[in-house]
Design a protein around this motif. Structure first.
Motif, PDB file in Angstrom:
ATOM      1  N   ARG A   1       0.748  -1.581   0.325  1.00  0.00           N
ATOM      2  CA  ARG A   1      -0.422   0.210   0.098  1.00  0.00           C
ATOM      3  C   ARG A   1       1.006   1.139   0.022  1.00  0.00           C
ATOM      4  NH1 ARG A   1      -3.685  -3.032   2.612  1.00  0.00           N
ATOM      5  NH2 ARG A   1      -2.717  -3.305   4.399  1.00  0.00           N
ATOM      6  N   PHE A   2       1.690   1.038   0.483  1.00  0.00           N
ATOM      7  CA  PHE A   2       3.081   2.648   0.957  1.00  0.00           C
ATOM      8  C   PHE A   2       3.612   2.510  -0.396  1.00  0.00           C
ATOM      9  CE2 PHE A   2       6.996   3.594   1.113  1.00  0.00           C
ATOM     10  CZ  PHE A   2       7.136   4.861   1.188  1.00  0.00           C
ATOM     11  N   THR A   3       3.823   1.182  -1.476  1.00  0.00           N
ATOM     12  CA  THR A   3       4.581   1.576  -2.416  1.00  0.00           C
ATOM     13  C   THR A   3       3.474   2.610  -3.424  1.00  0.00           C
ATOM     14  OG1 THR A   3       5.853  -0.469  -1.973  1.00  0.00           O
ATOM     15  CG2 THR A   3       5.553  -0.057  -4.329  1.00  0.00           C
ATOM     16  N   VAL A   4       2.116   2.168  -3.818  1.00  0.00           N
ATOM     17  CA  VAL A   4       1.165   2.398  -4.564  1.00  0.00           C
ATOM     18  C   VAL A   4       0.613   3.629  -3.909  1.00  0.00           C
ATOM     19  CG1 VAL A   4      -1.555   2.347  -5.326  1.00  0.00           C
ATOM     20  CG2 VAL A   4       0.793  -0.044  -4.857  1.00  0.00           C
ATOM     21  N   ASP A   5       0.695   4.569  -2.644  1.00  0.00           N
ATOM     22  CA  ASP A   5       0.941   5.912  -2.182  1.00  0.00           C
ATOM     23  C   ASP A   5       2.066   6.437  -2.857  1.00  0.00           C
ATOM     24  OD1 ASP A   5      -1.472   5.311  -0.850  1.00  0.00           O
ATOM     25  OD2 ASP A   5      -0.443   4.668   1.174  1.00  0.00           O
ATOM     26  N   THR A   6       3.475   6.057  -3.000  1.00  0.00           N
ATOM     27  CA  THR A   6       4.170   7.081  -2.877  1.00  0.00           C
ATOM     28  C   THR A   6       4.452   7.139  -4.990  1.00  0.00           C
ATOM     29  OG1 THR A   6       5.175   5.062  -3.638  1.00  0.00           O
ATOM     30  CG2 THR A   6       5.606   6.063  -1.157  1.00  0.00           C
ATOM     31  N   ILE A   7       3.296   6.076  -5.792  1.00  0.00           N
ATOM     32  CA  ILE A   7       3.645   6.050  -6.642  1.00  0.00           C
ATOM     33  C   ILE A   7       2.478   7.224  -7.185  1.00  0.00           C
ATOM     34  CG2 ILE A   7       3.328   5.309  -9.178  1.00  0.00           C
ATOM     35  CD1 ILE A   7       4.921   2.500  -7.919  1.00  0.00           C
ATOM     36  N   SER A   8       1.429   7.141  -6.356  1.00  0.00           N
ATOM     37  CA  SER A   8       0.460   8.402  -6.929  1.00  0.00           C
ATOM     38  C   SER A   8       0.439   9.208  -6.663  1.00  0.00           C
ATOM     39  CB  SER A   8      -0.520   8.059  -5.443  1.00  0.00           C
ATOM     40  OG  SER A   8      -1.219   6.029  -5.989  1.00  0.00           O
ATOM     41  N   ARG A   9       1.615   9.890  -5.539  1.00  0.00           N
ATOM     42  CA  ARG A   9       2.111  10.784  -5.371  1.00  0.00           C
ATOM     43  C   ARG A   9       2.908  11.398  -6.071  1.00  0.00           C
ATOM     44  NH1 ARG A   9       2.733  13.941   0.083  1.00  0.00           N
ATOM     45  NH2 ARG A   9       1.234  12.191   0.277  1.00  0.00           N
ATOM     46  N   ALA A  10       4.343  10.936  -6.121  1.00  0.00           N
ATOM     47  CA  ALA A  10       4.827  10.771  -7.394  1.00  0.00           C
ATOM     48  C   ALA A  10       4.365  11.418  -9.146  1.00  0.00           C
ATOM     49  CB  ALA A  10       5.387  10.027  -7.642  1.00  0.00           C
ATOM     50  N   THR A  11       3.017  10.759  -9.064  1.00  0.00           N
ATOM     51  CA  THR A  11       2.086  11.078 -10.473  1.00  0.00           C
ATOM     52  C   THR A  11       1.638  12.118 -10.368  1.00  0.00           C
ATOM     53  OG1 THR A  11       2.119   8.769 -11.006  1.00  0.00           O
ATOM     54  CG2 THR A  11       0.609  10.517 -11.660  1.00  0.00           C
ATOM     55  N   ARG A  12       0.937  13.077  -9.147  1.00  0.00           N
ATOM     56  CA  ARG A  12       0.357  14.274  -9.412  1.00  0.00           C
ATOM     57  C   ARG A  12       1.413  14.970  -8.844  1.00  0.00           C
ATOM     58  NH1 ARG A  12      -2.774  11.010  -5.224  1.00  0.00           N
ATOM     59  NH2 ARG A  12      -1.614  12.235  -3.230  1.00  0.00           N
ATOM     60  N   LEU A  13       2.590  14.675  -8.439  1.00  0.00           N
ATOM     61  CA  LEU A  13       3.921  15.829  -8.629  1.00  0.00           C
ATOM     62  C   LEU A  13       4.018  15.998 -10.297  1.00  0.00           C
ATOM     63  CD1 LEU A  13       5.718  14.945  -5.884  1.00  0.00           C
ATOM     64  CD2 LEU A  13       4.100  17.037  -5.874  1.00  0.00           C
ATOM     65  N   ALA A  14       4.368  15.184 -10.608  1.00  0.00           N
ATOM     66  CA  ALA A  14       4.071  15.055 -12.035  1.00  0.00           C
ATOM     67  C   ALA A  14       3.478  15.495 -13.070  1.00  0.00           C
ATOM     68  CB  ALA A  14       5.336  13.632 -12.811  1.00  0.00           C
ATOM     69  N   GLN A  15       2.263  15.332 -12.922  1.00  0.00           N
ATOM     70  CA  GLN A  15       0.914  15.771 -13.558  1.00  0.00           C
ATOM     71  C   GLN A  15       1.517  17.646 -13.723  1.00  0.00           C
ATOM     72  OE1 GLN A  15      -1.375  12.729 -12.714  1.00  0.00           O
ATOM     73  NE2 GLN A  15      -2.066  12.571 -15.020  1.00  0.00           N
ATOM     74  N   ALA A  16       1.272  18.120 -12.200  1.00  0.00           N
ATOM     75  CA  ALA A  16       1.388  19.335 -11.759  1.00  0.00           C
ATOM     76  C   ALA A  16       2.547  20.045 -12.244  1.00  0.00           C
ATOM     77  CB  ALA A  16       1.307  19.448 -10.234  1.00  0.00           C
ATOM     78  N   GLY A  17       3.264  19.366 -12.527  1.00  0.00           N
ATOM     79  CA  GLY A  17       5.215  20.624 -12.892  1.00  0.00           C
ATOM     80  C   GLY A  17       5.810  20.033 -11.780  1.00  0.00           C
ATOM     81  N   LYS A  18       5.447  19.612 -11.000  1.00  0.00           N
ATOM     82  CA  LYS A  18       6.112  19.911  -9.964  1.00  0.00           C
ATOM     83  C   LYS A  18       7.432  19.471  -9.953  1.00  0.00           C
ATOM     84  CE  LYS A  18       2.161  21.539  -6.959  1.00  0.00           C
ATOM     85  NZ  LYS A  18       2.498  22.955  -7.153  1.00  0.00           N
ATOM     86  N   ILE A  19       7.483  18.097  -9.956  1.00  0.00           N
ATOM     87  CA  ILE A  19       9.241  17.040 -10.305  1.00  0.00           C
ATOM     88  C   ILE A  19       8.461  17.010 -12.141  1.00  0.00           C
ATOM     89  CG2 ILE A  19       9.138  16.321  -8.431  1.00  0.00           C
ATOM     90  CD1 ILE A  19       7.746  14.047  -9.588  1.00  0.00           C
ATOM     91  N   SER A  20       9.924  17.429 -12.577  1.00  0.00           N
ATOM     92  CA  SER A  20      10.606  16.799 -14.145  1.00  0.00           C
ATOM     93  C   SER A  20      10.201  15.859 -14.916  1.00  0.00           C
ATOM     94  CB  SER A  20      11.506  17.965 -14.946  1.00  0.00           C
ATOM     95  OG  SER A  20      12.839  17.284 -13.613  1.00  0.00           O
ATOM     96  N   ALA A  21      10.376  14.922 -13.445  1.00  0.00           N
ATOM     97  CA  ALA A  21      10.776  12.945 -13.959  1.00  0.00           C
ATOM     98  C   ALA A  21      10.193  12.660 -12.815  1.00  0.00           C
ATOM     99  CB  ALA A  21      11.793  13.388 -14.733  1.00  0.00           C
ATOM    100  N   VAL A  22      10.078  11.689 -12.756  1.00  0.00           N
ATOM    101  CA  VAL A  22      10.145  10.624 -11.675  1.00  0.00           C
ATOM    102  C   VAL A  22      11.125   8.771 -11.786  1.00  0.00           C
ATOM    103  CG1 VAL A  22       8.547   8.958 -10.117  1.00  0.00           C
ATOM    104  CG2 VAL A  22       7.743  10.363 -11.212  1.00  0.00           C
TER     105      VAL A  22
END
Length: 329
Positions: A95-116
């Motif tokens: 569950r934690f792994t998927v939570d981190t993936i979800s968080r990273a995806t949202r950040l990338a889509q919002a342009g807050k990180i350049s890549a995952v």
């Protein structure tokens, strides 16, 4: 350039210690700053376990960060870190792994990180948690609403895409069909142009059967599915060749005669690449996402013995792709 986001992988595997090295050890840090997406409590436990000196700095999404040796910037994701046992597969870790993936995806889509960049995760763990995916790539695709995507491996002088990845051989054979091969060849060609900067990439396509079937003698897949897909791409002006016997094709690719290879199934692609080590890029996603070509290594987790090299290469690839900033692919 915005920071790179690095999900720390399965808490009980080697991902956390490798992530700490890429984020804070000058021997492995990319030029761009790295933000870890994981549990500070977990990372502190792992650092203490392997006698690694690192300062943790919690950051908020979008907060400016500067790369500093010995400092790990972390977006904290909740986890009962005290319950994590190195090498033990659990649903909570999944569950934690998927939570981190979800968080990273949202950040990338919002342009807050350049890549995952994704550290290794346990497919068993996130399936135990009720997330029934073949791998992390499929989770990213689901979260981004992407239907057309595939795995592109980069190692040594070769780039190799897969018609199928994490499935049984029987399922892999069923996926060798005209529609799927045509789609993936199109994605691969577009990715090589937009992400890798190749103006007119040359792609070699492997056969499924020995000797690429020898015109139907050893199977009809090349005649009925692979060759028509290759011809379809050629009619569109794409430089695609095949189907070719895989042993000869990979030798030619190593010599630089092809910019990329399309393999029909997982081991056909990974065996020639393994001696170089390889990293994986998720072609077709609207975000940049890379991961090293190895697993969680539960048997040496939290010992400091894991090789950081491939995760560092995954970070370097993500950084170079992000610097091009194409609109698509």
């Amino acid at each position: 350039m915005k920071p790179l986001g690095l999900t720390v992988g399965d808490p009980a595997g080697v991902g956390p210690e490798l992530s700490l090295a890429v984020a804070s050890d000058p021997r492995w840090m990319p030029s761009a700053p790295v933000i870890l997406i994981g549990s500070i409590e977990l990372l502190a436990r792992v650092a203490a376990h392997i006698d690694m000196t690192v300062q943790f700095r919690p950051v908020l999404p979008g907060e400016p960060v500067t790369a500093r040796p010995g400092v790990a910037h972390v977006i904290d994701v909740p986890l009962d870190a005290a319950a994590v046992v190195p090498g033990r597969v659990t649903a909570d870790n999944g569950r934690f792994t998927v939570d981190t993936i979800s968080r990273a995806t949202r950040l990338a889509q919002a342009g807050k990180i350049s890549a995952v960049i994704s550290a290794p995760a346990s497919k068993e763990a996130f399936n135990l948690a009720g997330y029934h995916y073949e791998g992390q790539t499929e989770i990213f695709a689901d979260l981004t609403g992407t239907e057309g995507f595939h795995t592109l491996l980069v190692g040594g002088p070769m780039r190799v895409s897969l018609v199928s990845a994490h499935c049984s051989m029987l399922e892999a054979v069923s996926r060798v069909n005209f529609a799927r091969i045509t789609r993936i060849l199109g994605e691969l060609d577009a990715t090589l142009r937009a992400r890798f900067g190749l103006a007119d990439p040359r792609i070699g396509v492997a056969g499924l059967n020995p000797h690429a079937g020898e015109n139907g003698l050893f199977g009809r897949e090349e005649v009925d599915e692979v060759r028509p897909a290759v011809e379809s791409l050629r009619r569109q002006g794409r430089d695609v060749v095949g189907p070719l016997p895989s042993d000869s094709l990979f030798a030619a690719a190593e010599d630089g005669r092809f910019d990329a290879v399309l393999a029909m199934y997982h081991d056909q692609a990974t065996i020639p690449l393994k001696r170089y080590g390889y990293v994986s890029y998720a072609a077709g996603l609207p975000i940049i996402r890379t991961t090293p070509g190895h697993g969680t290594a539960f048997d040496i987790a939290w010992t400091g013995k894991a090789d950081v090299g491939l995760l560092a290469r995954a970070a370097s690839l993500a950084e170079s792709l992000a610097e091009r900033r194409p609109a698509t692919a």
